[in-house]
Design an enzyme around this catalytic site. Sequence first.
Site, mmCIF file in Angstrom:
data_model
loop_
_atom_site.group_PDB
_atom_site.id
_atom_site.type_symbol
_atom_site.label_atom_id
_atom_site.label_comp_id
_atom_site.label_asym_id
_atom_site.label_seq_id
_atom_site.Cartn_x
_atom_site.Cartn_y
_atom_site.Cartn_z
ATOM 1 N N GLY A 127 23.405 -7.630 2.339
ATOM 2 C CA GLY A 127 24.025 -8.157 3.671
ATOM 3 C C GLY A 127 25.578 -7.946 3.756
ATOM 4 N N TYR A 128 25.978 -6.703 3.560
ATOM 5 C CA TYR A 128 27.344 -6.170 3.900
ATOM 6 C C TYR A 128 27.644 -5.980 5.442
ATOM 7 C CZ TYR A 128 28.829 -5.805 -0.927
ATOM 8 O OH TYR A 128 29.274 -6.018 -2.575
ATOM 9 N N GLU A 244 27.135 0.838 -6.571
ATOM 10 C CA GLU A 244 26.135 1.618 -5.853
ATOM 11 C C GLU A 244 26.617 2.965 -5.334
ATOM 12 O OE1 GLU A 244 26.958 -0.285 -1.582
ATOM 13 O OE2 GLU A 244 25.078 1.041 -0.702
HETATM 14 C C1 LIG Z 1 20.095 4.438 6.173
HETATM 15 C C2 LIG Z 1 21.201 3.483 6.098
HETATM 16 C C3 LIG Z 1 20.861 2.282 5.352
HETATM 17 C C4 LIG Z 1 21.796 1.293 5.168
HETATM 18 N N1 LIG Z 1 21.605 0.470 4.316
HETATM 19 C C5 LIG Z 1 22.403 -0.773 4.432
HETATM 20 C C6 LIG Z 1 22.139 -1.996 3.702
HETATM 21 O O1 LIG Z 1 21.119 -2.027 2.930
HETATM 22 N N2 LIG Z 1 23.230 -2.921 3.786
HETATM 23 C C7 LIG Z 1 24.424 -2.765 4.192
HETATM 24 O O2 LIG Z 1 25.470 -3.723 4.356
HETATM 25 N N3 LIG Z 1 24.582 -1.672 5.124
HETATM 26 C C8 LIG Z 1 23.790 -0.645 5.110
HETATM 27 N N4 LIG Z 1 24.005 0.467 5.850
HETATM 28 C C9 LIG Z 1 25.225 0.488 6.569
HETATM 29 C C10 LIG Z 1 26.327 1.528 6.139
HETATM 30 O O3 LIG Z 1 26.868 1.163 4.950
HETATM 31 C C11 LIG Z 1 27.260 1.890 7.430
HETATM 32 O O4 LIG Z 1 26.519 2.385 8.162
HETATM 33 C C12 LIG Z 1 28.473 2.513 6.693
HETATM 34 O O5 LIG Z 1 29.261 1.741 5.994
HETATM 35 C C13 LIG Z 1 29.131 3.010 8.038
HETATM 36 O O6 LIG Z 1 29.524 2.062 9.080
HETATM 37 P P1 LIG Z 1 29.239 2.397 10.518
HETATM 38 O O7 LIG Z 1 27.693 2.640 10.682
HETATM 39 O O8 LIG Z 1 29.569 1.009 11.286
HETATM 40 O O9 LIG Z 1 29.985 3.422 10.850
HETATM 41 P P2 LIG Z 1 31.555 3.680 11.513
HETATM 42 O O10 LIG Z 1 32.263 2.644 10.681
HETATM 43 O O11 LIG Z 1 31.394 3.246 12.925
HETATM 44 O O12 LIG Z 1 31.823 5.139 11.427
HETATM 45 C C14 LIG Z 1 31.598 6.021 12.356
HETATM 46 C C15 LIG Z 1 32.088 7.330 12.014
HETATM 47 O O13 LIG Z 1 33.785 7.180 11.895
HETATM 48 C C16 LIG Z 1 34.099 7.612 10.618
HETATM 49 N N5 LIG Z 1 35.440 6.634 10.411
HETATM 50 C C17 LIG Z 1 35.446 5.338 10.481
HETATM 51 N N6 LIG Z 1 36.813 4.857 10.029
HETATM 52 C C18 LIG Z 1 37.134 5.912 9.354
HETATM 53 C C19 LIG Z 1 38.661 6.195 8.920
HETATM 54 N N7 LIG Z 1 39.574 5.087 8.620
HETATM 55 N N8 LIG Z 1 38.865 7.457 8.540
HETATM 56 C C20 LIG Z 1 38.053 8.389 8.810
HETATM 57 N N9 LIG Z 1 36.735 8.395 9.430
HETATM 58 C C21 LIG Z 1 36.402 6.985 9.577
HETATM 59 C C22 LIG Z 1 33.153 7.389 9.650
HETATM 60 O O14 LIG Z 1 33.226 8.299 8.420
HETATM 61 C C23 LIG Z 1 31.940 7.840 10.337
HETATM 62 O O15 LIG Z 1 31.679 9.110 10.388
HETATM 63 C C24 LIG Z 1 23.129 1.473 5.859
HETATM 64 C C25 LIG Z 1 23.392 2.701 6.695
HETATM 65 C C26 LIG Z 1 22.348 3.343 6.875
HETATM 66 C C27 LIG Z 1 22.643 4.807 7.637
#
Ligand SMILES: Cc1cc2nc3c(=O)[nH]c(=O)nc-3n(C[C@H](O)[C@H](O)[C@H](O)COP(=O)(O)OP(=O)(O)OC[C@H]3O[C@@H](n4cnc5c(N)ncnc54)[C@H](O)[C@@H]3O)c2cc1C
Lengths: 399, 361
Positions: A127-128, A244
């Site tokens: 749950g991150y 991770e």
């Molecule tokens: C299949 C899958 C499984 C997952 N499982 C888990 C899980 O079990 N538990 C959990 O906690 N999370 C999980 N996640 C979440 C995952 O960690 C997040 O999706 C990830 O951290 C990106 O966050 P976001 O989706 O909000 O995208 P955003 O942060 O909104 O990013 C959107 C885009 O903007 C870019 N971006 C954002 N900020 C910057 C910056 N400062 N500089 C350059 N580029 C930037 C990103 O690279 C991306 O391309 C999962 C995700 C997926 C797709």
Amino acid sequence: MDIELTKEDDAFRAEVRRFISEKLPRELAERETVGASGERGALRRWQKDLHEKGWVAVNWPRQYGGTGWTPLQKHIFNEEMAAANAPRLSPFGLSMVGPVIYTFGNEEQKKQHLPSILSGDVWWCQGYSEPGSGSDLASLRTRAVRQGDHYIVNGQKIWTSYAHEADWIFCLVRTDETAKPQEGISFLLIDMKTPGIEVKPIISIDGLHHLNEVFFTDVKVPVTNRIGDENKGWTYAKFLLVNERTGIAGVPESKRKIAHLRKIVKQERLGDGAALADEPAFMTRLSEIEVKLTGLEYTNLRIVAEEVAGRPAGPSSSTLKIVGTEVQQALSELAVEAAAFYAMPFQREHLMGIANEAPVGPAYAVSVTSAYNFGRAASIYGGSNEIQRNVIAKAVLGL
Amino acid sequence: MEFALSEEQCLLQDSVRRFLEQNSPLDKVRLAAGNTHTVQRSLWAGASELGIPGMLIPEDFGGMGLGFLDAAIVYEMFGRYVAPLPFLGTAVMAPLALMLAGSEAQQEKWLPKIAAGEIIAGVAVTESIGVREDAGVKAGKGTLTGKVLFVIDWAEADLYIVADSDHGLHLVLPGAKGLSRRALDTIDKTRSVGELVFDQVSAEPLPRSSADAVARVIDAGRVMLAADTLGAGQMMIEKSVAYAGERKQFGRVIGSFQAVKHLCAEMAAALEPSRSLVWYAAHALDEVPGDARLMACHAKSHLSEVGRFVARTATEVHGGMGFTDLLGLHYWFKRIGFDRQLLGGPELVRLEAAHLQGWAA
Ligand SMILES: Cc1cc2nc3c(=O)[nH]c(=O)nc-3n(C[C@H](O)[C@H](O)[C@H](O)COP(=O)(O)OP(=O)(O)OC[C@H]3O[C@@H](n4cnc5c(N)ncnc54)[C@H](O)[C@@H]3O)c2cc1C
């Protein structure tokens, strides 16, 4: 540098092979080869067998139930497991929260959680992420307010993989609203059966249910479920992320996929009847990827050696993550190309391992497109590859 | 020479855009993807009012008598809206096969029905592109025996056009004795393909069939698939830019990070030049026969690669949201993936191009 294999190493390899050939359920290996997900019961039995042998937690210290192997032994073990198509065990307990608990948890917590993580009796989820906090994880807003011996947790997590199958969740929560974002976070272990937790499915692009939203409404969590100090959760969270990311790099899995592709290219015929293996354009790309992977593999070994010598890996996990996921994605791309037309059918039953009829096209082709599609997530989860580049620029290069 | 669309063409594209925007929004696409063919039928009836099914068919047969460039800019719009419609087989490949190889009687019988949007015509030529295993169809005396996979516009077809392994084209009715049909679920739920198995099925040959006719039908199909990818890719870019302008992380929109800007800019830089390639390939089908086959190969293989790059990059920009069924970005992702494989993946098509240019043995 000392990379000779000793007699003991050879004997060790033979022992690993023997164990695998006796214990690894055939069907698990077969499903793994075609990319279908393993059946839960069989996975549990496999984990139990590994556990009994004492081999379930390769990287854990011996005192907590790990193997205490040398880096080379770990390497041999991983190699053999991959070669035998052994499925990967669920990482949330073994690779993520387990090491946090034995590194930062107290004795009670170790006693309560480590055995069931090793045996596979308790499944964990992570749950991150939150709707507003993905890349900017430290901005998370799920709140935990202290009330006597408990925290009252309110908020929402998202993208929580397999929350619907998990018994426990490890959670980042905000315990200080006034401090700098990174300094007001705590790390809580929460029983998923606690009242006030609601799990809602998110259907993903493959039409299947892996992901969830998890809602917390006045969830009472004993303070004793907190890892380490209050407001120091970010430190533990980052430690976990390093593990991770190294896991996501998935070197052994990619090695296995390359070996598998090498078999496929001998069978697969082009329009003019020649084997794909005689197609220089394809084979050149395959070797390019293999070179990248080999570099990664040795880097991994080097990092392990450094850690053994007491020099922590730190930001190198970002490099591993980027290159590892690029390799995975490039391999999944090649598999689609090898399957050509047969990459098009979507054979749900075969993917789930519940089909009665023969698949359309060769068996290996069944999962190539799903793997390719869903594999796009590897550059997103665990911190997106763009974010990893930011980390390298800042932490490694000082830009 | 003027390398641009005519005023009529711009109007045509606009009217198709408006039609699809209103009649084929994502919920409708989802519904169709859930296999309700009625959606497809009613949508196709709507498209008929614009003359789309008969756009390539000569006016004498009730069509509009337009050219391939017109068809390409229309299919580009279909890709843009991931329209669940039988355009490729019914409006392009089947009429072309009939026009190139059919007898007058066959043309008179079928072309007006196609043009009016009354029938759906499936096209089975995949096996002419690379026979796999046991697939392939042999012609006997008025019958066909064998198997074809990936028949285009397979579902609900009222007529199939089938290529045999000696470049003969045939008409087969779906109810014909000895014909078994099997649906093939594919990654792309917006277009239907399936398998046909023939056991001494009676078939009516198209008398003017030739290797060249079959190849031209495939060329046209390939250019259309390139156009479809162009439209789908353009939409993915627009969606990414919009998302980057809304989604906030670190207290600012993600579109303000140079890394994200570059992802978007790279997509645009890859896709925009391909537009001209598709236009020229479509134009060549009508006007520059000597270039047509090579350009069809180039357009198909290049757009496959560019499409894949755009599909991936757009998904990356969307973060976790890109993986949800709810947002539906995957309809475009999969549409582009399907365009890539259908009628030959880029590896195979590039090899064909190399052969055409005498560069490969
Ligand atoms: C299949 C899958 C499984 C997952 N499982 C888990 C899980 O079990 N538990 C959990 O906690 N999370 C999980 N996640 C979440 C995952 O960690 C997040 O999706 C990830 O951290 C990106 O966050 P976001 O989706 O909000 O995208 P955003 O942060 O909104 O990013 C959107 C885009 O903007 C870019 N971006 C954002 N900020 C910057 C910056 N400062 N500089 C350059 N580029 C930037 C990103 O690279 C991306 O391309 C999962 C995700 C997926 C797709």
